[in-house]
Enzyme design. Structure first.
Site, PDB file in Angstrom:
ATOM      1  N   ASP A  10      -3.003   0.483   7.851  1.00  0.00           N
ATOM      2  CA  ASP A  10      -1.785   1.281   7.673  1.00  0.00           C
ATOM      3  C   ASP A  10      -0.701   0.914   8.694  1.00  0.00           C
ATOM      4  O   ASP A  10       0.144   1.751   9.044  1.00  0.00           O
ATOM      5  CB  ASP A  10      -2.102   2.791   7.758  1.00  0.00           C
ATOM      6  CG  ASP A  10      -3.106   3.227   6.700  1.00  0.00           C
ATOM      7  OD1 ASP A  10      -3.073   2.676   5.588  1.00  0.00           O
ATOM      8  OD2 ASP A  10      -3.931   4.117   7.000  1.00  0.00           O
TER       9      ASP A  10
ATOM     10  N   ASN B 135       0.851  -1.194   0.000  1.00  0.00           N
ATOM     11  CA  ASN B 135       0.000   0.000   0.000  1.00  0.00           C
ATOM     12  C   ASN B 135       0.885   1.241   0.000  1.00  0.00           C
ATOM     13  O   ASN B 135       2.001   1.214   0.524  1.00  0.00           O
ATOM     14  CB  ASN B 135      -0.876   0.007   1.263  1.00  0.00           C
ATOM     15  CG  ASN B 135      -1.848   1.175   1.296  1.00  0.00           C
ATOM     16  OD1 ASN B 135      -2.413   1.553   0.257  1.00  0.00           O
ATOM     17  ND2 ASN B 135      -2.049   1.756   2.464  1.00  0.00           N
TER      18      ASN B 135
ATOM     19  N   SER C  75       4.577   6.964   2.534  1.00  0.00           N
ATOM     20  CA  SER C  75       5.209   5.688   2.903  1.00  0.00           C
ATOM     21  C   SER C  75       4.646   4.562   2.049  1.00  0.00           C
ATOM     22  O   SER C  75       3.448   4.560   1.726  1.00  0.00           O
ATOM     23  CB  SER C  75       4.905   5.332   4.369  1.00  0.00           C
ATOM     24  OG  SER C  75       5.212   6.391   5.237  1.00  0.00           O
TER      25      SER C  75
ATOM     26  N   HIS D  52       0.757   5.149   1.370  1.00  0.00           N
ATOM     27  CA  HIS D  52      -0.032   5.950   2.323  1.00  0.00           C
ATOM     28  C   HIS D  52       0.580   7.348   2.417  1.00  0.00           C
ATOM     29  O   HIS D  52       1.797   7.487   2.533  1.00  0.00           O
ATOM     30  CB  HIS D  52      -0.020   5.274   3.698  1.00  0.00           C
ATOM     31  CG  HIS D  52      -0.845   6.005   4.705  1.00  0.00           C
ATOM     32  ND1 HIS D  52      -2.226   5.986   4.685  1.00  0.00           N
ATOM     33  CD2 HIS D  52      -0.498   6.811   5.731  1.00  0.00           C
ATOM     34  CE1 HIS D  52      -2.688   6.745   5.666  1.00  0.00           C
ATOM     35  NE2 HIS D  52      -1.652   7.264   6.313  1.00  0.00           N
TER      36      HIS D  52
HETATM   37  C1  GRF Z   1      -2.979   9.065  -2.685  1.00  0.00           C
HETATM   38  O1  GRF Z   1      -2.583  10.201  -1.972  1.00  0.00           O
HETATM   39  C2  GRF Z   1      -2.836   7.834  -1.843  1.00  0.00           C
HETATM   40  O2  GRF Z   1      -1.700   7.837  -1.061  1.00  0.00           O
HETATM   41  C3  GRF Z   1      -4.059   7.957  -0.987  1.00  0.00           C
HETATM   42  O3  GRF Z   1      -5.072   8.362  -1.880  1.00  0.00           O
HETATM   43  C4  GRF Z   1      -4.482   9.091  -2.929  1.00  0.00           C
HETATM   44  C5  GRF Z   1      -4.845   8.397  -4.197  1.00  0.00           C
HETATM   45  O4  GRF Z   1      -4.422   9.092  -5.326  1.00  0.00           O
HETATM   46  N1  GRF Z   1      -4.320   6.761  -0.242  1.00  0.00           N
HETATM   47  P1  GRF Z   1      -4.460   8.421  -6.761  1.00  0.00           P
HETATM   48  O5  GRF Z   1      -5.836   7.791  -6.927  1.00  0.00           O
HETATM   49  O6  GRF Z   1      -3.358   7.426  -6.858  1.00  0.00           O
HETATM   50  O7  GRF Z   1      -4.281   9.572  -7.704  1.00  0.00           O
END
Ligand code: GRF
Length: 221
Positions: free
Chosen positions: A151, A113, A142, A115
């Site tokens: 997370d 993932n 991260s 985050h």
């Molecule tokens: C990213 O900031 C990711 O870390 C978070 O949601 C956002 C998703 O952006 N969990 P995208 O859909 O990859 O443009």
């Protein structure tokens, strides 16, 4: 490896899919030695992201998880789609759904993932707002292995960004997102080349225990 020869990736999205596109570009450019086997979305908000993936010629699936519906049914459909596409490594990329311990256990060390915070700080939602409200001077992104704890899995890599006076949630999110697009392909590239793995002893990089997350400096570009 899959029957197709190269490592198959499933990218799971819930939104615009910019991390998915960064991963796809890295595969195309050979920075990740793998192929995207499928891009899967769980909600209609990700329709544009799916369309962008389809335009790149990637296989896409919408598996909508309707409110109140049985979670295990959704997860069974998700696992079947990933397995049928020949995906061995599952990449959550803005995927806004908490996966059950049973689902996570199906893919030991094969579920990652991204985050938008310097984990273990600011797990969960609204990380940019919370970092600003706390008066932090730095923030970041991260990449971690997914466990049943939200997370909370072992952190592989972090990128720090400064917080400037006058930053808004949007300006900070944009600065962090740039780093997300950098570190997610980096980590997946290490996994695909067999250099990085989660073992019974924890994360190993080049056969050595990773004592602390890999730190990527946003100023070093
Ligand atoms: C990213 O900031 C990711 O870390 C978070 O949601 C956002 C998703 O952006 N969990 P995208 O859909 O990859 O443009």
């Amino acid at each position: 490896m899959s029957s197709h020869g190269r490592l198959g990736l499933a990218v799971l999205i819930s939104g615009r899919g910019s991390n998915m596109l960064a991963l796809a570009q890295a595969c195309r450019e050979g920075r990740i030695d793998a192929r995207i086997a499928c891009v899967i979305a769980d909600r209609t908000e990700a329709a544009d992201g799916l369309a962008a993936a389809a335009e790149l010629g990637l296989e896409t699936r919408m598996i909508e998880a309707t409110a109140g519906a049985d979670r295990s049914r959704f997860e069974t459909a998700l696992a079947e789609a990933c397995d049928r596409a020949g995906a061995q490594l599952l990449l959550l990329a803005g995927f806004m759904r908490v996966l059950s311990a049973a689902f996570v256990a199906r893919y030991p060390g094969r579920l990652l993932n991204i985050h938008p915070s310097l984990l273990p700080k600011y797990k969960g939602l609204h990380t940019h707002r919370r970092a600003l409200e706390a008066g932090e001077r730095e923030h970041g992104a991260s990449v971690h292995f997914v466990t049943a704890e939200l997370d909370g899995g072992p952190v592989i890599c972090r990128a720090r960004v400064p917080i400037w006076p006058g930053d808004t949630e949007q300006s900070l999110a944009a600065r962090v997102l740039e780093q997300e697009h950098r570190i997610y392909p980096l980590v997946v590239g290490l996994m695909a080349s067999g250099r990085l793995a989660l073992t019974a002893n924890g994360i190993e990089l080049d056969g050595q225990a990773l004592q602390a997350p890999i730190e990527v400096d946003s100023a070093a570009e």
